[in-house]
Design an enzyme around this catalytic site. Structure first.
Site, short mmCIF file in Angstrom:
data_model
loop_
_atom_site.label_atom_id
_atom_site.label_comp_id
_atom_site.label_asym_id
_atom_site.label_seq_id
_atom_site.Cartn_x
_atom_site.Cartn_y
_atom_site.Cartn_z
CD GLN A 80 -2.95 1.23 2.21
OE1 GLN A 80 -2.50 1.35 3.34
NE2 GLN A 80 -4.26 1.30 1.96
CE1 TYR B 254 -2.92 9.25 7.83
CE2 TYR B 254 -4.28 7.43 7.07
CZ TYR B 254 -3.60 8.07 8.08
OH TYR B 254 -3.59 7.56 9.36
C1 LIG Z 1 -4.37 -1.47 13.64
C2 LIG Z 1 -4.98 -0.94 12.38
C3 LIG Z 1 -4.17 -0.33 11.43
C4 LIG Z 1 -4.71 0.13 10.21
N1 LIG Z 1 -3.89 0.64 9.25
C5 LIG Z 1 -4.36 0.91 8.01
C6 LIG Z 1 -3.46 1.23 6.95
O1 LIG Z 1 -2.24 1.24 7.10
N2 LIG Z 1 -4.01 1.51 5.75
C7 LIG Z 1 -5.37 1.49 5.53
O2 LIG Z 1 -5.81 1.76 4.42
N3 LIG Z 1 -6.24 1.15 6.51
C8 LIG Z 1 -5.74 0.83 7.74
N4 LIG Z 1 -6.60 0.40 8.72
C9 LIG Z 1 -8.05 0.26 8.42
C10 LIG Z 1 -8.35 -1.19 8.03
O3 LIG Z 1 -7.70 -1.56 6.82
C11 LIG Z 1 -9.88 -1.42 7.88
O4 LIG Z 1 -10.39 -0.53 6.93
C12 LIG Z 1 -10.65 -1.23 9.19
O5 LIG Z 1 -9.97 -1.77 10.31
C13 LIG Z 1 -12.03 -1.90 9.10
O6 LIG Z 1 -11.89 -3.30 8.88
P1 LIG Z 1 -12.28 -4.38 10.00
O7 LIG Z 1 -13.66 -4.03 10.44
O8 LIG Z 1 -12.17 -5.72 9.35
O9 LIG Z 1 -11.29 -4.20 11.13
C14 LIG Z 1 -6.10 -0.02 9.95
C15 LIG Z 1 -6.91 -0.62 10.93
C16 LIG Z 1 -6.37 -1.09 12.12
C17 LIG Z 1 -7.26 -1.77 13.12
#
Ligand SMILES: Cc1cc2nc3c(=O)[nH]c(=O)nc-3n(C[C@H](O)[C@H](O)[C@H](O)COP(=O)(O)O)c2cc1C
Length: 372
Positions: A100, A181
């Site tokens: 990414q 971002y």
């Molecule tokens: C610890 C953590 C770090 C994350 N870092 C990123 C990231 O680097 N890039 C991004 O696009 N989304 C990031 N996200 C968002 C996740 O990709 C995702 O959109 C969000 O957690 C919802 O998915 P879930 O309900 O399965 O957790 C992050 C989420 C978490 C929990």
């Protein structure tokens, strides 16, 4: 013929995925010196190769793109070498991984910027909140608005990041245009007040994203490029007065580029984002949910749905045909063998939040797989 579900295979551009489970990008703030990935990071990703596709944590394309301690970059030789450890480990274990590509824009702090400079943004508007710096939390500063003449340089940073990702052995790249971002700051009108051809209309606000995506697809073929959008996510103090119009315009323009996938952060299934009503829906009415089903008719490529999915919701969105793949973030932190656990309907380890961002192997590579 059996119904499509998470365990059906899928052809994603040039890749054959054994299932429709994607590991969503997750920042974990555990890069080594020089923000280069380490053998520990390689172990973490190799543990999760059961995913049809892994999308790496966001990786800054330049020193200016940095916004937090310990996030890996993709702009130095040491970082490329560090990522090679990761891609080799993932491929040796039979997995597939995209990088990414990230620029944080205003979500940074002078102490993290080259020469203590101000973070850059579409417009000089400070986010509400605090930056995470090497010396703890500090109030965000008012960023410097990028000059029009500097924008080809931003495109060049992403182009170089894409080339470096290729050198590091990735299978493709995802352009991070979500979560408040830089590219999202250009898309949404709360953060973009520009009067040049990168501001104003939705077409203009999508221009930088389109130029970046075109440049990245010039390095990789379009079939190895995805784009990440989060139309209703308010994270990092971001919003838009008409997200339906803004994101429909951006998605239509991206669709014309013929890139492989759209990775969509949908409204939270439990607490849908409190967005403004769209002009079409009229004041006081609930706005159209900007979910996978909304974007499906606007997008010819693969659609990856994300946010709060469990097995039943994931299979339902695939069976409705609203999405082709589903990504999981938090569940993958605590369950390295998540696909197998989904196949067996659990049990699932609970994730420990205090080790999400930064630290060591604890809460990173020590979550137990099934049968241990
Ligand atoms: C610890 C953590 C770090 C994350 N870092 C990123 C990231 O680097 N890039 C991004 O696009 N989304 C990031 N996200 C968002 C996740 O990709 C995702 O959109 C969000 O957690 C919802 O998915 P879930 O309900 O399965 O957790 C992050 C989420 C978490 C929990």
């Amino acid at each position: 013929m059996s119904a499509i579900d998470l365990f059906s295979s899928f052809r994603l551009g040039a890749l054959d995925l054994p299932n429709r489970i994607v590991m969503a990008p997750m920042t974990r703030n555990r890069a080594g010196p020089g923000n280069a990935p380490t053998p520990l990071n390689a172990t973490y990703y190799a543990q999760r190769v059961g995913a049809g596709l892994i999308v790496s944590e966001a990786s800054q394309v330049s020193p200016q793109g940095l916004g937090y301690p310990g996030t890996p970059g993709i702009h130095s030789e040491a970082q490329i070498a560090g990522w090679q450890l990761v891609t080799e480990a993932v491929h040796a274990a039979g997995g597939r991984i995209f990088l990414q590509l990230w620029h944080v824009g205003r979500i940074s702090h002078p102490s993290l910027q080259p020469d203590g400079a101000l973070p850059v943004a579409p417009s000089a508007i400070a986010p509400v909140g605090q930056a995470w710096t090497l010396d703890g939390m500090k109030p965000y500063v008012t960023p410097r608005a990028l000059d029009t003449a500097e924008l080809p340089g931003i495109v060049a940073q992403f182009r170089q990041g894409a080339a470096n990702a290729k050198a590091a052995g990735f299978d493709g790249v995802e352009v991070h245009a979500a979560n408040g971002y830089l590219l999202d700051q250009f898309l949404r009108d709360k953060t973009n007040r520009r009067t040049d051809r990168y501001g104003g209309s939705a077409e203009n606000r999508a221009r930088l994203l389109i130029e970046v995506t075109e440049a990245v697809a010039g390095v990789w073929s379009g079939e190895r490029v995805g784009v990440h959008l989060s139309p209703t996510n308010p994270f990092n103090d971001i919003a838009d007065s008409d997200p339906e119009q803004t994101f429909a315009t951006a998605v239509r323009a991206l669709d014309r580029l013929g890139v492989s996938y759209l990775h969509l952060v949908e409204p939270d299934p439990i607490e849908p984002a409190p967005s403004l009503p769209s002009p079409a829906s009229g004041a006081g009415k609930t706005m159209t949910p900007l979910d996978a089903a909304f974007f499906r008719p606007l997008w010819r490529g693969t659609l990856i749905a994300n946010k709060g999915y469990d097995l039943a919701r994931a299979n339902a969105v695939l069976q409705r045909g609203a999405a082709d793949l589903v990504s999981f973030a938090t569940l993958f932190i605590a369950n390295p063998d998540l696909p197998e656990r989904l196949r067996r309907s659990g049990p699932f380890n609970a994730a420990e939040r205090k080790t999400f961002y930064g630290g060591s192997a604890a809460g990173y590579t020590d979550y137990p797989p099934l049968g241990t």
